[in-house]
Each structure stands twice: as C-alpha cells, then as structure tokens.
Scaffold this motif. Structure first.
Motif, PDB file in Angstrom:
ATOM      1  N   GLU A 375      -2.469  20.216  16.781  1.00 37.69           N
ATOM      2  CA  GLU A 375      -3.753  19.827  16.458  1.00 37.69           C
ATOM      3  C   GLU A 375      -3.802  19.189  17.925  1.00 37.69           C
ATOM      4  O   GLU A 375      -4.879  19.747  18.866  1.00 37.69           O
ATOM      5  CB  GLU A 375      -3.686  19.334  15.056  1.00 37.69           C
ATOM      6  CG  GLU A 375      -3.724  20.485  14.746  1.00 37.69           C
ATOM      7  CD  GLU A 375      -5.396  20.542  13.506  1.00 37.69           C
ATOM      8  OE1 GLU A 375      -5.640  19.494  13.267  1.00 37.69           O
ATOM      9  OE2 GLU A 375      -4.958  20.631  11.745  1.00 37.69           O
ATOM     10  N   ARG A 376      -3.633  18.566  18.102  1.00 37.74           N
ATOM     11  CA  ARG A 376      -4.131  17.549  19.396  1.00 37.74           C
ATOM     12  C   ARG A 376      -3.018  18.037  20.843  1.00 37.74           C
ATOM     13  O   ARG A 376      -4.188  18.445  21.975  1.00 37.74           O
ATOM     14  CB  ARG A 376      -3.257  15.610  19.584  1.00 37.74           C
ATOM     15  CG  ARG A 376      -3.457  15.589  20.506  1.00 37.74           C
ATOM     16  CD  ARG A 376      -5.379  14.586  21.277  1.00 37.74           C
ATOM     17  NE  ARG A 376      -5.319  13.721  19.827  1.00 37.74           N
ATOM     18  CZ  ARG A 376      -6.753  13.526  19.862  1.00 37.74           C
ATOM     19  NH1 ARG A 376      -7.570  13.821  20.392  1.00 37.74           N
ATOM     20  NH2 ARG A 376      -7.134  12.670  18.582  1.00 37.74           N
ATOM     21  N   SER A 377      -2.444  18.413  21.062  1.00 42.84           N
ATOM     22  CA  SER A 377      -1.378  19.118  21.545  1.00 42.84           C
ATOM     23  C   SER A 377      -2.469  20.620  21.864  1.00 42.84           C
ATOM     24  O   SER A 377      -2.438  21.004  23.365  1.00 42.84           O
ATOM     25  CB  SER A 377      -0.114  19.788  21.682  1.00 42.84           C
ATOM     26  OG  SER A 377       0.773  20.361  22.674  1.00 42.84           O
ATOM     27  N   GLU A 378      -2.805  21.220  21.157  1.00 43.38           N
ATOM     28  CA  GLU A 378      -3.350  23.311  21.221  1.00 43.38           C
ATOM     29  C   GLU A 378      -4.722  22.650  21.773  1.00 43.38           C
ATOM     30  O   GLU A 378      -5.324  23.330  22.696  1.00 43.38           O
ATOM     31  CB  GLU A 378      -3.958  23.892  20.054  1.00 43.38           C
ATOM     32  CG  GLU A 378      -1.647  23.774  19.258  1.00 43.38           C
ATOM     33  CD  GLU A 378      -2.648  24.565  18.082  1.00 43.38           C
ATOM     34  OE1 GLU A 378      -3.036  23.979  17.170  1.00 43.38           O
ATOM     35  OE2 GLU A 378      -1.171  25.155  17.434  1.00 43.38           O
ATOM     36  N   ARG A 379      -4.821  21.470  21.480  1.00 40.16           N
ATOM     37  CA  ARG A 379      -7.058  21.018  22.098  1.00 40.16           C
ATOM     38  C   ARG A 379      -6.817  20.504  23.554  1.00 40.16           C
ATOM     39  O   ARG A 379      -7.630  21.889  24.233  1.00 40.16           O
ATOM     40  CB  ARG A 379      -7.513  19.399  21.026  1.00 40.16           C
ATOM     41  CG  ARG A 379      -7.347  20.542  19.989  1.00 40.16           C
ATOM     42  CD  ARG A 379      -8.653  19.232  19.054  1.00 40.16           C
ATOM     43  NE  ARG A 379      -8.552  19.481  17.601  1.00 40.16           N
ATOM     44  CZ  ARG A 379     -10.245  19.444  17.736  1.00 40.16           C
ATOM     45  NH1 ARG A 379     -10.972  19.128  18.256  1.00 40.16           N
ATOM     46  NH2 ARG A 379     -10.489  19.866  15.773  1.00 40.16           N
ATOM     47  N   LEU A 380      -5.509  20.008  23.271  1.00 39.13           N
ATOM     48  CA  LEU A 380      -5.597  19.192  24.986  1.00 39.13           C
ATOM     49  C   LEU A 380      -4.976  20.913  26.147  1.00 39.13           C
ATOM     50  O   LEU A 380      -5.591  20.785  27.386  1.00 39.13           O
ATOM     51  CB  LEU A 380      -4.682  18.155  25.159  1.00 39.13           C
ATOM     52  CG  LEU A 380      -5.359  16.686  24.661  1.00 39.13           C
ATOM     53  CD1 LEU A 380      -4.477  15.515  24.570  1.00 39.13           C
ATOM     54  CD2 LEU A 380      -6.431  16.906  26.156  1.00 39.13           C
ATOM     55  N   ALA A 381      -4.231  21.522  24.750  1.00 36.25           N
ATOM     56  CA  ALA A 381      -3.963  22.817  26.389  1.00 36.25           C
ATOM     57  C   ALA A 381      -4.949  23.827  26.826  1.00 36.25           C
ATOM     58  O   ALA A 381      -5.429  24.207  28.226  1.00 36.25           O
ATOM     59  CB  ALA A 381      -2.976  24.086  25.645  1.00 36.25           C
ATOM     60  N   ALA A 382      -6.175  24.128  25.913  1.00 38.37           N
ATOM     61  CA  ALA A 382      -7.330  24.626  25.966  1.00 38.37           C
ATOM     62  C   ALA A 382      -7.921  23.731  27.314  1.00 38.37           C
ATOM     63  O   ALA A 382      -8.601  24.463  28.101  1.00 38.37           O
ATOM     64  CB  ALA A 382      -7.865  25.270  25.055  1.00 38.37           C
ATOM     65  N   MET A 387      -9.921  23.278  32.843  1.00 37.94           N
ATOM     66  CA  MET A 387     -10.100  22.116  33.968  1.00 37.94           C
ATOM     67  C   MET A 387      -9.245  22.913  35.466  1.00 37.94           C
ATOM     68  O   MET A 387     -10.133  22.945  36.089  1.00 37.94           O
ATOM     69  CB  MET A 387      -9.593  20.878  33.343  1.00 37.94           C
ATOM     70  CG  MET A 387      -9.449  19.797  34.929  1.00 37.94           C
ATOM     71  SD  MET A 387     -11.180  19.421  34.750  1.00 37.94           S
ATOM     72  CE  MET A 387     -11.302  18.084  33.688  1.00 37.94           C
ATOM     73  N   GLU A 388      -8.450  23.564  34.848  1.00 35.70           N
ATOM     74  CA  GLU A 388      -7.384  24.440  36.425  1.00 35.70           C
ATOM     75  C   GLU A 388      -8.801  24.997  36.796  1.00 35.70           C
ATOM     76  O   GLU A 388      -8.540  25.726  37.864  1.00 35.70           O
ATOM     77  CB  GLU A 388      -6.512  24.452  36.194  1.00 35.70           C
ATOM     78  CG  GLU A 388      -4.926  23.347  35.963  1.00 35.70           C
ATOM     79  CD  GLU A 388      -3.894  24.251  35.171  1.00 35.70           C
ATOM     80  OE1 GLU A 388      -3.385  23.962  36.142  1.00 35.70           O
ATOM     81  OE2 GLU A 388      -3.557  24.599  34.531  1.00 35.70           O
ATOM     82  N   GLY A 389      -8.974  26.033  35.555  1.00 34.95           N
ATOM     83  CA  GLY A 389      -9.637  27.202  35.899  1.00 34.95           C
ATOM     84  C   GLY A 389     -11.158  26.871  37.084  1.00 34.95           C
ATOM     85  O   GLY A 389     -11.883  27.009  37.556  1.00 34.95           O
TER      86      GLY A 389
END
Length: 489
Positions: A375-382, A387-389
């Motif tokens: 779940e932490r990974s999914e949140r940070l991936a989003a 940020m990249e956008g």
C-alpha cells in the motif's frame, strides 16, 4: 588560530538563513551570530570575503557588507589589514555545536530542530502513518500485560520481535535465527553501531558515489577515509569495488542495494552475488542498508546477504520507519551471531535498550508487512507520477531517470551548479539538498544534481514545484553564480 572557513562550508552551515522577517542583512548577521554562539564558528576563524559570500548566497554585496559591519560594531567580528574578517578572539570559546565533525548532517537535519515558519523542507523524507496504524497501536496494548511485571531491559531487542524479524528474513530467502538480530532505534542507530565497531581514524571505507549524506556523516565522525565507487544501472560498479579492495584493503564496504539513496537504483542479482563472493574471498565486511524504501520493484530480489558465501561477513540493516510511520523509530540489524553479540554491547552502552511498547507494535506490523509495504508503494508511485508530471509541465529542461524504487527523484539541472540553485530556492522558501553534499568524491561529479522527495500530499507537491519554477526562472534570468548578483529582498 589560523583557520579559514570555505564559502561552501559556511553556506551549508547557514542553512535557511534567509527565512523570517526583517532586513536581509540583519537575518544574515543573526544567523552568523548564532553559528558563533553554538560553536560552529570559533574565535579566530577567518570568514570568506564579502564579495565571495555574496556570490555564493545569491545576494548583493551590500547585504553581506552590512551584516559584517553590524557584527564588527558588536565586537563579534574583527577585520585586520591583509588578514580579512575573522571571528573575534575576544569571544569566549564555547562547546561543540554537537554535529558530526566535518559532516553534512547539519545541512540536512537542521530544520528538524530549528523549525522555520513558511519554509518547506525537502531535505528529509516524509512518511505519515499508514491508515489503520492507530488501531494497531491500540491492539498492541493487549500484548504488553505479560511484560509489565518483568521490569527488565532487552539490549538486543524484545525476544518476540527478534523472532519476528528472523522470520521476516527467512521468508525472503535468507535463513535467519533470532540470535543474529539486534533491534535498534531506527536504522540510523544500527549504522552508527556498525561504524563504532568497525571504524577508527583513517579507516578506509568503500562507498557508493553518490550516497546518503546522513550515513556518510556517521562514518566520517569515526574518522573514516572514503573510497568512492560510481554506480551503473545494476548498482555499485563491481570492477571499481575490486580495484578499491585491492588498493585500499577497506575496513568496510557500505552499500544500499534495495533501493539506493538518492538514485533509487535496485542492485541486480548478479551484482549482489559478486559482492557476496568478494566478501568471502577478501574478508571485506559489507554493510547492507535496506532502510530506504517506498516505491518497490515487483521483482525485488532477496537481501544481498542471501548471496554471501561461507566466510562472508555481511550485516543487513532495515527498519519500519519508511514503511509504517516515520515516528516509529524501530530498526534492526542482522549479522553473524558473533558480530551481533558485539553490536548488542555497543547498543547497551548507547541506551541500555529500546522502548518495549514500540517493539510490541513492530511485532504486529511485521505480521502484516507485505500488505503495508504494498500500500505504501502504491501511494508513493502515484505521488511520483504526479511529481514527474508537474516537473515536465513547468520545468521541461530538467533531467532525471525514473528510479527503480524509493521515494525521491535524482534531478540534474542543465548547466547550473545545484548549490547556486538551492540558495535561490531558499529565498523562495524551499530547502533542498544539493548533490555535492551526497558525494564522497572530491571532484564534484554531482554538482548539478539535487534530491527531490515526492512524499508530500498533492497540494504540497504543487506548491513545491511552483517554488522550484520561480527559483529557476530567477536563476535563469540573472545567470549562475559569478554573474552580476541582483539584490534579493
């Protein structure tokens, strides 16, 4: 005392000096006075010239001249013909400022102690508690009953937690028993204990370049002599490691295989195996730091220690801070049993033992670790996508490589020293870590880089990029350090 302070050192010590109210020269004078009061600048120490400091701080020379003049009038600074400006010898010596000697931790962590209103700090990772964390804490109170009548310490860690951590490693392809585990106050303490045990003044240490400044500080404070080795897409360059081991016989090799901080690179299985073989063949101890997590790769390999041959000495460090909550200061190290005993002695000297309630919470969290980490990974991936956008939209000339994992971008600025940019960003209320602080190399290969964490909420990310773009436009308009300096007010 015939010592001089380099302008880069002084700029780092000043930190977010421009934040706050009042005339800019008074803010600078106040910050310099504070450095003297806390022992960072000592009597007799020579300061950079007004022109050089103004250029580095991206302010007018008048600002620095006025600040120096104010401190001279107060008897804090002395000026002598041919000797420049110095901290007055009449100032009474004070105790050390408490930071690591010759380290950079004060540049990264100062805002944790000295909060500046209105300043957004992007120097440390933000890890808010995962949903349901408070409920886990409440449930953990049911487990504390049997311990309340014991009244004892557990220097190596609560037995139930050591068993849970051993199972954590065994489930990941690294058979482990509880006697190999020492529970620490976060991964930071674990690395500090290893540095205390293995290093002394002049000890050669092979490190990745770039690396994490906070951990380099811990080793530098022990007197380590760094041997930097560059990275490639598979992790630390193995040929560079072999040359470093042959030439320097290092006392320790420090690496971050999953995931590297600040680049987010995940070390390949082949590279892990080669390092494990090298440790066994040469007797070089390896410190494997796996505490930097966030976005995770779907095929993350087992820990480096799983590839170590018999005779290899690999110490693995991890924690729950980047997965569950930054405020849960529970970390650990896994080591050969003999070294675990020695390290637990260092732990006992440091604080006798860690808090048991925190460790009870950690036992419950480890039972559900895979879900929490996912779940932490999914949140940070989003968050990283967002940020990249924003960067592509507002700062299209900047460059970075999408990391394999972690919680930050390693950004390269086109043609600009990041130290100059971070000074301008400070004037816009944003604190950053320039790449030069995350390198042990004397040649400055990362002077154009800086680390940009992504773990803000959406509104904060928008604000961060807005401040970045304002600072970039200002720097682009007036040119890099060395060009005519506009007055910053």
């Amino acid at each position: 005392m015939d010592s001089s302070r380099t302008v880069d050192d002084l700029v780092g010590l000043l930190g977010a000096w421009s934040a706050g109210d009042g005339a800019l020269y008074r803010r600078l004078a106040d910050s310099l006075r504070t450095l003297i009061d806390e022992g960072s600048l000592v009597p007799g120490e020579r300061l950079p010239s007004e022109r050089v400091l103004a250029s580095a701080l991206r302010v007018s020379r008048t600002t620095v001249v006025s600040a120096y003049d104010l401190l001279r009038s107060e008897g804090v600074f002395d000026s002598r013909q041919g000797s420049g400006t110095r901290v007055s010898d009449r100032i009474a010596p004070v105790r050390s400022d408490g930071w690591a000697a010759n380290g950079v931790g004060q540049f990264m962590y100062r805002n944790l102690i000295q909060k500046d209103a209105g300043l957004i700090s992007a120097t440390c990772m933000n890890t808010p508690a995962m949903p349901g964390f408070a409920e886990v804490v409440r449930e953990s109170l049911d487990d504390i009953g049997p311990l309340l009548d014991e009244g004892t310490y557990y220097p190596q860690g609560l037995p139930a937690l050591r068993r849970a951590i051993a199972d954590f490693y065994s489930d990941r392809g690294l058979p482990t028993v509880a006697d190999q585990i020492v529970v620490t106050t976060g991964a930071h303490q674990a690395i500090a204990l290893v540095a205390q045990l293995y290093l002394r003044k002049g000890s050669p240490v092979v490190v990745e370049d770039p690396g994490f400044a906070g951990c380099l500080d811990l080793m530098s404070d022990r007197g380590a002599r760094f041997v930097p080795v560059p990275l490639d897409d598979q992790g630390i360059d193995i040929n560079g490691v072999r040359r470093a081991v042959d030439e320097h016989a290092p006392h320790l090799l420090y690496t971050m295989p999953s995931y590297h901080n600040p680049t987010g690179t995940m070390m390949s299985v082949a590279r892990r195996r080669e390092l494990g073989e090298l440790s066994a063949r040469t007797g070089t101890p390896i410190l494997e730091d796996a505490a930097y997590t966030g976005v995770r790769h779907p095929q993350e390999p087992p820990p480096l220690a799983a590839y170590a041959l018999r005779g290899a000495e690999v110490i693995s460090v991890d924690s729950l801070s980047k997965v569950a909550w930054a405020g849960l200061r529970v970390g650990w190290l896994r080591a050969p049993v003999e070294m675990a005993v020695r390290l637990s002695r260092r732990k006992l000297l440091a604080d006798l033992a860690g808090p048991q309630l925190d460790q009870i919470v950690a036992v419950r969290l480890l039972a559900d670790y895979d879900r929490i980490a996912r779940e932490r990974s999914e949140r940070l991936a989003a968050a990283m996508d967002h940020m990249e956008g924003l960067l592509r939209r507002d700062l299209p000339d900047w460059r970075w490589k999408r990391p394999d994992g972690g919680a930050a971008l390693w950004v390269e600025l086109p043609g600009i020293d990041s130290r100059a940019f971070t000074q301008v960003a400070l004037c816009h209320g944003l604190e950053l870590v320039p790449g030069s602080l995350m390198s042990a190399s004397p040649i400055g290969p990362f002077d154009r880089h800086f680390r940009l964490p992504v773990a803000f909420d959406a509104a904060e990310r928008e604000e961060v990029v807005w401040r970045l773009s304002r600072a970039w436009r200002e720097l682009d308009r007036h040119g890099p350090v060395g060009a005519p300096i506009p007055l910053v007010v």
